[in-house]
Motif scaffolding. Structure first.
Motif, mmCIF file in Angstrom:
data_model
loop_
_atom_site.group_PDB
_atom_site.id
_atom_site.type_symbol
_atom_site.label_atom_id
_atom_site.label_comp_id
_atom_site.label_asym_id
_atom_site.label_seq_id
_atom_site.Cartn_x
_atom_site.Cartn_y
_atom_site.Cartn_z
ATOM 1 N N UNK A 64 0.958 -0.977 0.267
ATOM 2 C CA UNK A 64 -0.146 -0.116 -0.053
ATOM 3 C C UNK A 64 1.224 1.448 0.040
ATOM 4 N N UNK A 65 2.073 1.135 0.728
ATOM 5 C CA UNK A 65 3.122 2.604 0.435
ATOM 6 C C UNK A 65 3.479 2.848 -1.058
ATOM 7 N N UNK A 66 3.916 2.270 -1.404
ATOM 8 C CA UNK A 66 4.464 2.483 -2.731
ATOM 9 C C UNK A 66 3.858 1.587 -4.022
ATOM 10 N N UNK A 67 3.513 1.018 -3.949
ATOM 11 C CA UNK A 67 2.432 0.391 -4.775
ATOM 12 C C UNK A 67 3.660 -0.801 -5.436
ATOM 13 N N UNK A 69 4.655 -4.930 -6.560
ATOM 14 C CA UNK A 69 3.587 -5.816 -6.201
ATOM 15 C C UNK A 69 4.460 -7.206 -6.273
ATOM 16 N N UNK A 78 6.424 -7.952 -9.109
ATOM 17 C CA UNK A 78 5.870 -7.766 -10.242
ATOM 18 C C UNK A 78 5.677 -6.369 -10.561
ATOM 19 N N UNK A 79 6.488 -5.625 -10.098
ATOM 20 C CA UNK A 79 6.338 -3.830 -10.047
ATOM 21 C C UNK A 79 7.071 -3.172 -8.961
ATOM 22 N N UNK A 80 8.053 -2.071 -9.566
ATOM 23 C CA UNK A 80 8.605 -1.406 -8.938
ATOM 24 C C UNK A 80 7.672 -0.247 -8.202
ATOM 25 N N UNK B 57 -9.955 3.579 -8.523
ATOM 26 C CA UNK B 57 -8.433 3.624 -7.567
ATOM 27 C C UNK B 57 -7.615 4.565 -7.049
ATOM 28 N N UNK B 166 1.365 0.592 -15.274
ATOM 29 C CA UNK B 166 1.613 0.933 -13.588
ATOM 30 C C UNK B 166 2.361 -0.209 -13.425
ATOM 31 N N UNK B 167 3.695 -1.197 -14.059
ATOM 32 C CA UNK B 167 4.104 -1.823 -13.573
ATOM 33 C C UNK B 167 5.305 -1.010 -13.086
ATOM 34 N N UNK B 168 6.144 -0.002 -13.419
ATOM 35 C CA UNK B 168 7.399 1.078 -13.476
ATOM 36 C C UNK B 168 6.763 1.858 -12.419
ATOM 37 N N UNK B 170 3.290 2.784 -9.803
ATOM 38 C CA UNK B 170 2.393 2.705 -9.887
ATOM 39 C C UNK B 170 1.665 3.682 -9.253
ATOM 40 N N UNK B 172 0.446 4.679 -5.967
ATOM 41 C CA UNK B 172 0.746 4.561 -4.993
ATOM 42 C C UNK B 172 2.159 5.171 -5.172
ATOM 43 N N UNK B 173 2.970 4.659 -6.320
ATOM 44 C CA UNK B 173 4.889 6.079 -5.909
ATOM 45 C C UNK B 173 4.576 7.365 -5.442
ATOM 46 N N UNK B 279 10.378 6.993 -15.110
ATOM 47 C CA UNK B 279 11.235 5.968 -14.876
ATOM 48 C C UNK B 279 11.749 5.128 -15.649
ATOM 49 N N UNK B 281 12.632 0.896 -15.876
ATOM 50 C CA UNK B 281 13.117 -0.468 -15.857
ATOM 51 C C UNK B 281 14.340 -1.110 -16.934
#
Lengths: 103, 469, 457
Positions: A64-67, A69, A78-80, B57, B166-168, B170, B172-173, B279, B281
């Motif tokens: 939940x903090x930075x997303x 996964x 699976x996600x940065x 979300x 949104x994998x690089x 997200x 929430x970043x 960003x 990867x």
């Protein structure tokens, strides 16, 4: 290699939820997805935040903090922004109990 | 210099792009941010349900996250006084002739189609919230390259899109990544197939025209194994008395052995808040370069990042910032070494003039296990007036002893001896000063495509006018 | 002992801690203040410090200054404040390490020994005394010369993020000295203070106040020593140095606590016109050691040299924060901090050069070098610049790396074992700092401590 030990009752880990438990001082998050229960170290590898306060998306858990996964099965990111895996444990359902093996 | 004539038309200096186009938007959402606005954006784009859910979300995450308490003064930006979505026309054109006359004029004044004819592999142009034009030369389409608006990327290639989106970055970043995730509109979707080398650049041009406009483009780039490409973006807007807002998210995946370069020349008007997350990867033996030129805007907060996740990956960030009166350029870069033998380099040059302030903010992190990693960071700041200011805030976090990390920074003013020498050779003080500044930015200017490099020099000259005496 | 204890409410929630902990400390403090005779000036400063402590929230890791050192685990109320009762110990009954150290340096202008905060020994060269030099416990000066003390004590400009601990330090003050050197007096030999701590589970709070009037010159050494402790003790320390116009002060702090100690040192130097400060910090001991070293360059032409070295082993965590604050034009500052880390130790360096508007012709340099000697050691370095004047020369450099492989192979090809070659390179790394440390005796003791640490690898 130690034995499987009960860490929770299945009814306390409803499908689609993340539940934090402790075993020998190890913080563990249980994830109930479909028929399976997964067990991971309850700490994101990015900034040491508990994964149990995150959310389940398919067979992944999102911090939940930075997303970041992670794959529930392998702990692979699976996600940065996470770049390192989270430790996983063997978990099983025995009757009404959720059991985990550590070490 | 005939060459200079056409280059001038690219319009990077603010005297050229301060004009306003009389627009008649197809749809304009109400001012301010709300669930309703987010739903409208999604509906106008005819998106799948999962994307609407993703947006809603992200909106919650945006509301929950605090504003950053570091960097520039973001608090003075009134987020309720911004238009979040402005659709200039009801569909995107693939032929330049079909673009509405007013918008076409805008871009013609900025030289876009002309540039395309000359040097580019593909061009995208965004006006307000949407891409109004996107085209790729046929020879590249044949090689399987995808260069589309982000909306068409989602429509036409839903599987690849969803795998990487949104994998690089997200939602929430950070707070502004969350905002972008909620209201994103426009930007490019780029896919370079395995082994394809696009040896001339792809370019996107971003234009904000209306007052109190917010632009939230989202770009997703996938560069497959062994492929090579270069993407350039340029950004401009007219000056208004009220503030405008640009908050993009750029996600890049550079697969094994691939090379990708992303160049930004940002010359937003001086009332623009420019808060961008970029960003990449970077996988095994791949190479990512960010060339980041920040010349415009009121406040820019932007730190292009390379996450070096594959063994032997290399990341490079070249950053140049120019802060004149009232501007704050809070820029820099991040390199994260998460695999063995990864290497990186950051070179940052900044110039502060008048009451301008430039800040370098960077991160170099080496995870345990990233053995044999090397990173080198160099920051130079030039101060032109006693009222100008510069800061350097590097974060260096090293968890691996088998690595080698260096950081050097220096701050100076234009040297009296240098000026004296140049003036003794017959240059005026103004010319001498300009020459010193040019020399200072040379290492980065030479990495730019020729027309941008020349334009940058021209801009510096203009900015330097009246800086002496 | 029971009366002095601060072990009151055990904290469960760190967020609501200050109020609960505050009560316990207040009780402990009240009994402490009752137990000693104290001049009103110190009592007032104590109460002011106390108020600051209570009114200031404990910094969390969200604060940049405390990002890498977690203060939330610090529970001030769990330590017992030291108290001083009974007679002073004669020199021959002082703890062994202190006596050894006292014997290693022969030429001293003055010596002071404090054992668990209590004054055991004090001597000042009588010729210096005749010249008006003061070297005395704070409480004594507060009694005889409150006017003089009030001009300087707790007068430094303390940054907001340091105030919580600075307030606690003042509130729990368990002894300190005042060293005053009148204008034009040159104190040739060092003034040397030893602080020995062996009380389990205690908190000791010491202060060094050094004032050099115009043109005066003095060298001052503070050493911190303890055996390994079973129950953790807390050491708080404040240093204030005031150098008037043209004065030269050299100050060296050597921290060699054993295990089971947390040490927080807050050092402020205030340097006047054409005045020079040479500051050294050597950090070798304690489990957690944090030093906030601030150099206020207040007068035109002031000079400040800041040097430090540390060697971390086991799971030691060292955190050095520095500020080179150029408030006046034409001042010069040069910082060189070097650290080596082995085992699971970690270090943080966060240094800021701040050049105020108008501080033209500033020269400011800052270098931090880190040597990682084991796979599990980690270092964070944050060299920062905030430059508000244009006619300046400022630069900083930081590096993290291992011993130079080429050098290592060269030395090994000359017949040295890897261990010996590494030892040589580590000393080579430290040499440029070591060689500038004042006092031959203390320098050789630092060398042998580093030697012991290298051997234990």
């Amino acid at each position: 290699m130690s034995d499987f030990r009960t860490v929770a009752r299945l009814e306390d880990v409803p499908p689609g939820t993340l539940v934090p438990v402790e075993l020998d001082g190890e913080k563990i998050v249980l994830a109930h997805v479909g028929e399976r229960v997964y067990a991971l170290h309850d700490q994101c590898s990015h900034e040491e935040y508990p994964l149990s306060s995150g959310e389940l998306v398919g067979d992944q858990v999102t911090c939940v903090l930075h997303g970041a996964r992670f794959d529930l099965e392998t702990g692979t990111p699976r996600a940065l922004p996470a770049v390192r895996p989270v430790k996983t444990y063997q978990a099983r359902v025995e009757g009404e109990e959720v059991q985990v093996r550590i070490g | 210099m005939p060459q200079n004539e056409t280059i001038r038309d690219l319009g990077l200096d603010e005297y050229k792009y301060s004009f306003v186009t009389d627009e008649k938007p197809f749809f304009k959402a109400q001012k301010g941010l709300s669930e309703e606005v987010v739903r409208q954006i999604s509906a106008h784009k005819g998106e799948p349900e999962w994307m609407l859910e993703f947006r809603l979300k992200a909106l919650e995450i945006f509301y929950a996250k605090p504003l950053p308490d570091w960097g520039g003064d973001v608090a003075s930006l009134d987020l309720n006084d911004i238009y979040y979505y402005l659709k200039p026309q009801d569909h995107m054109e693939r032929s330049w002739d079909d673009v509405p006359q007013e918008i076409k004029q805008t871009f013609e004044r900025l030289g876009i189609p002309e540039a395309e004819r000359k040097i580019l592999a593909g061009v995208g142009a965004q006006f307000e919230s949407e891409m109004v034009y996107h085209s790729l030369k046929e020879e590249w389409t044949e090689q399987g390259i995808i260069f589309e608006s982000i909306e068409d990327g989602l429509k036409l290639y839903p599987e690849i899109f969803r795998e990487y989106f949104a994998t690089v970055v997200p939602p929430q970043d950070n707070k502004f990544a969350a905002l972008n995730s909620a209201v994103w509109s426009g930007g490019s979707f780029v896919y370079i197939p395995k082994g394809v080398n696009v040896d001339i650049p792809l370019q996107a041009y971003f234009r904000v025209n209306s007052e109190q406009m917010g632009q939230f483009e989202r770009t997703l780039i996938i560069c497959e194994e062994g492929a090579q490409a270069h993407y350039i973006e340029g950004c401009t807007a007219p000056s208004y008395t009220s503030d405008s807002f640009h908050s993009g998210v750029i996600e890049i995946i550079v697969k094994a052995g691939a090379r990708f370069r992303y160049t930004t020349i940002q010359n937003w008007s001086h009332n623009m808040y420019n808060l961008v997350t970029q960003r990449a990867m970077v996988h095994e033996n791949a190479n990512m370069e960010w060339v980041d030129g920040n010349l415009g805007s009121k406040l820019t907060m932007k730190y292009p990042s390379c996450y070096l996740v594959g063994e032997g990956a290399h990341g490079e960030i070249l950053s140049i910032a120019y802060a004149s009166d009232g501007q704050h350029q809070d820029t820099g870069g991040k390199v994260i070494h998460a695999a063995p033998r990864t290497t990186s380099q950051i070179v940052s040059k900044s110039i502060s003039k008048g009451t301008g302030r430039s800040s370098y903010r960077g991160l170099c992190k080496v995870y345990e296990g990233a053995v044999g990693s090397k990173s080198n960071v160099e920051c130079d700041a030039l101060l032109l007036d006693e009222t100008s200011r510069t800061d350097t805030y590097p974060y260096i976090e090293i968890d691996e002893n088998m690595s080698s990390i260096g950081h050097e920074a220096s701050v100076s003013k234009v040297g009296e001896e240098q000026l004296f020498y140049l003036m003794s050779r017959g240059l005026s003080e103004q010319e001498a000063m300009t020459m010193v500044v040019r020399g200072f930015i040379e290492p980065i200017a030479k990495e730019l495509p020729l027309e941008y490099a020349i334009e940058l020099n021209r801009l510096i000259e203009l900015e330097m006018e009246g800086s002496v005496g | 002992m029971a009366e002095g204890t601060m072990t009151g409410d055990t904290r469960t929630d760190t967020e609501s801690a200050p109020a609960a902990g505050a009560d316990a400390i207040a009780r402990g403090l009240a009994s402490y203040v009752r137990s000693v005779y104290e001049p009103t000036l110190l009592t007032r400063l104590r109460r002011e410090g106390w108020k600051t402590f209570v009114d200031t929230p404990m910094p969390t890791r969200k604060a940049e200054e405390w990002r890498y050192t977690d203060l939330s685990t610090l529970e001030p109320e769990s330590y017992v404040p030291v108290t001083c009762e009974g007679e002073r110990l004669p020199v021959e009954r002082l703890p062994e390490p202190v006596r050894e150290a006292m014997e290693s340096d022969r030429d001293r202008a003055g010596v002071m020994v404090r054992h668990n905060g209590c004054l055991e020994h004090l001597r000042l060269d009588s010729a210096l005394e005749a010249k008006g030099v003061v070297y005395a416990p704070l409480e004594e000066v507060a009694d005889h010369r409150p006017d003089l003390l009030e001009r300087f004590l707790f007068r430094s400009d303390v940054a907001p993020m340091e105030q919580k601990l600075w307030g606690l330090h003042a509130a729990l003050l368990s002894g300190g000295y005042f060293l005053y050197v009148p204008a034009g007096v040159d104190v040739e030999h060092p003034v040397h203070a030893f602080r020995y701590l062996d009380q389990e589970g205690s908190v000791v709070s010491t202060h060094s106040l050094i004032v050099a009037e115009a043109g005066a010159r003095v060298t001052c050494i503070d050493e911190y020593v303890s055996p390994d402790l079973e129950r953790e003790s807390l050491s708080l320390n404040g240093v204030e140095i005031f150098g008037a116009d043209g004065a030269t002060v050299s100050y060296l702090a050597v921290q060699q606590y054993g295990r089971g100690v947390k040490h927080f040192s807050m050092q402020h130097s205030n340097t006047g016109r054409d005045s020079t400060l040479n500051g050294f910090n050597v950090t070798l001991g304690a489990d957690l050691a944090r030093a906030d070293v601030t150099s206020h360059l207040e007068g035109e032409g002031a000079r400040s040299e800041m040097l430090a070295l540390w060697f971390g082993d086991r799971n030691q965590h060292f955190d050095h924060h520095t500020l080179q604050h150029h408030e006046a034009p034409s001042a010069h500052s040069d910082l060189l901090y070097k650290g080596a880390l082995t085992a699971r130790s970690s270090s943080v360096f966060r240094g800021l050069i701040r050049v105020a508007e108008g501080a033209q012709l500033t020269d400011a340099y800052q270098t931090n070098r880190n040597l990682l000697l084991s796979p599990n050691a980690s270092a964070v370095t944050l060299p920062n610049l905030e430059i508000g004047a244009d006619d300046v020369r400022c630069s900083h450099g930081a590096s993290v790396g291992q011993v130079d492989e080429t050098m290592l192979f060269y030395l090994m090809s000359r017949g040295l074992t890897r261990k010996k070659a590494e030892r040589l390179l580590v000393f080579g790394f430290f040499e440029e700092v070591l060689e500038r440390i004042p006092g031959e005796g203390v320098r050789s003791r630092i060398r042998s401590s580093i030697e012991t640490k290298i051997q234990a690898r």
